[in-house]
Motif scaffolding. Structure first.
Motif, PDB file in Angstrom:
ATOM      1  N   LEU A 189      22.239  34.582  -7.122  1.00  0.00           N
ATOM      2  CA  LEU A 189      21.645  33.991  -5.939  1.00  0.00           C
ATOM      3  C   LEU A 189      20.761  32.814  -6.304  1.00  0.00           C
ATOM      4  O   LEU A 189      20.733  31.795  -5.623  1.00  0.00           O
ATOM      5  N   ASN A 221      22.851  29.815  -6.780  1.00  0.00           N
ATOM      6  CA  ASN A 221      23.304  29.306  -5.489  1.00  0.00           C
ATOM      7  C   ASN A 221      22.192  28.548  -4.775  1.00  0.00           C
ATOM      8  O   ASN A 221      22.409  27.509  -4.161  1.00  0.00           O
ATOM      9  N   LEU A 250      23.057  30.858   2.379  1.00  0.00           N
ATOM     10  CA  LEU A 250      22.975  31.683   1.174  1.00  0.00           C
ATOM     11  C   LEU A 250      23.017  33.167   1.511  1.00  0.00           C
ATOM     12  O   LEU A 250      23.729  33.948   0.880  1.00  0.00           O
ATOM     13  N   GLU A 251      22.238  33.552   2.509  1.00  0.00           N
ATOM     14  CA  GLU A 251      22.171  34.960   2.891  1.00  0.00           C
ATOM     15  C   GLU A 251      23.515  35.463   3.401  1.00  0.00           C
ATOM     16  O   GLU A 251      23.977  36.556   3.031  1.00  0.00           O
ATOM     17  N   GLN A 299      26.658  36.169   0.984  1.00  0.00           N
ATOM     18  CA  GLN A 299      26.589  37.249   0.005  1.00  0.00           C
ATOM     19  C   GLN A 299      27.523  38.395   0.391  1.00  0.00           C
ATOM     20  O   GLN A 299      27.803  38.624   1.566  1.00  0.00           O
ATOM     21  N   SER A 300      28.002  39.090  -0.618  1.00  0.00           N
ATOM     22  CA  SER A 300      28.907  40.226  -0.418  1.00  0.00           C
ATOM     23  C   SER A 300      28.910  41.058  -1.689  1.00  0.00           C
ATOM     24  O   SER A 300      28.780  40.505  -2.791  1.00  0.00           O
ATOM     25  N   PRO A 303      31.029  35.565  -2.943  1.00  0.00           N
ATOM     26  CA  PRO A 303      29.956  34.572  -3.116  1.00  0.00           C
ATOM     27  C   PRO A 303      30.252  33.573  -4.232  1.00  0.00           C
ATOM     28  O   PRO A 303      29.798  32.427  -4.169  1.00  0.00           O
TER      29      PRO A 303
END
Length: 340
Positions: A3, A6, A38-39, A42-43, A49
């Protein structure tokens, strides 16, 4: 893809000439949009992602979400609904890019390897579907049926436009009206919806909502017209694209349509060989460019773009003169004049 990585790659792109006022007005809003992106990408399935982050991080100008944010500001929208809807618009756009690169068998986008070149067609299509699904989750969470209709209609229109383009590909009998139908659907519909939702969240009357829709539609058509001219321009190298990709794929864009219509029988035979049969040899791209220049196909395509740009500007005149309107007007200049 972590994250943190990203978050770094999803920083707002540096402003470009013509887009600086738009980027300046919406700088803080766009940071929030990037956070939502970004949120939502997510997976627990790691490939999602990773692949989504690859194409979103290379996302260029963020023009479409900027249009949503600026339109909402122009319409005095309160709250933060427009942030999620701008992210929704970017997800729809990114999903179509993933699908387009598969259909076109593209290896490069903005100078980087495409997702399908790195992970294959199946993964690209499926992650594109995931991003479309995220977009619809954001629409539903907004709770407005008007927003849902505007963006879902645009999504359906884009898909229709892509199929229409597939049908007209390699068909030298394609007319200008057919070409315009394709780009109105596959490109301009999302520009129009991106602007329209700004009016909706600002609770504007129908005339102003329609004005922003018309602005976006005409801007989107002008944008795509110039893109199709740029495919035959040395400026492509600066954009990280190969010159003549549309020609090699047999796409019937407006410069080709005009050159074909105005050509001799011998020239039309050349176009049919190159585009319908995809029988291309060294020097054919150069000859195609010579024919376009001879028949003013590139110049007239830019003139068409300028006409749609003028219509986009006129649509904004129902709004008072303020920084947001001036920024949107400058976007028209950016979209048209990047051909030079």
């Amino acid at each position: 893809m972590a994250l943190a990585t990203n978050a770094k790659t999803l920083q707002s792109p540096p402003p470009r000439s013509g887009l600086e006022p738009l980027a300046d007005i919406c700088a803080e809003d766009l940071k929030r949009v990037n956070g939502i992106i970004l949120e939502m990408m997510q997976s627990p399935v790691a490939l999602i992602p990773q692949l989504a982050g690859h194409i979103i991080a290379a996302g260029g100008k963020r023009l479409r979400p900027l249009l949503t944010l600026t339109s909402a500001r122009l319409c005095d929208a309160e709250g933060d609904r427009q942030m999620a809807l701008a992210a929704c618009v970017e997800f729809i756009h990114t999903a179509t890019l993933l699908h387009d690169d598969v259909v076109d068998d593209s290896d490069l986008r903005r100078g980087q390897a495409t997702a399908n070149a790195l992970w294959g067609n199946k993964a690209s299509v499926l992650v594109g579907d995931f991003l479309f699904s995220r977009a619809f989750q954001l629409m539903v969470a907004d709770g407005s049926l008007k927003v849902l209709k505007a963006l879902s209609d645009a999504s359906a229109t884009i898909a229709e436009g892509e199929v229409h383009q597939l049908i007209t590909a390699n068909d030298t009998e394609t007319r200008e009206v057919d070409y315009l139908d394709v780009i109105r659907a596959k490109t301009a519909a999302l520009f129009a919806a991106a602007c329209q939702v700004g009016a909706i969240v600002g609770n504007q009357p129908d005339d102003k909502e329609l004005a922003l829709f018309d602005y976006g539609m005409n801007l989107g058509i002008a944008f795509q017209l110039v893109d199709d001219v740029l495919d035959y321009s040395a400026a492509q190298a600066e954009l990280g694209k190969s010159v003549g990709d549309d020609f090699r794929e047999g796409k019937m864009t407006l410069p080709v349509v005009l050159a074909y219509e105005r050509g001799s029988d011998e020239e039309r035979a050349f176009w049919r060989r190159c585009l319908e049969e995809l029988d291309q040899s060294d020097g054919d791209l150069e000859r195609a460019l010579d024919l376009m220049i001879r028949h003013r196909a590139l110049e007239d395509s830019i003139d068409r773009a300028r006409g749609f740009g003028a219509s986009a500007r006129a649509a904004l005149m129902v709004f008072p003169d303020r920084p947001e309107r001036r920024a949107l007007l400058e976007v028209v200049d950016f979209c048209v004049e990047r051909a030079f």
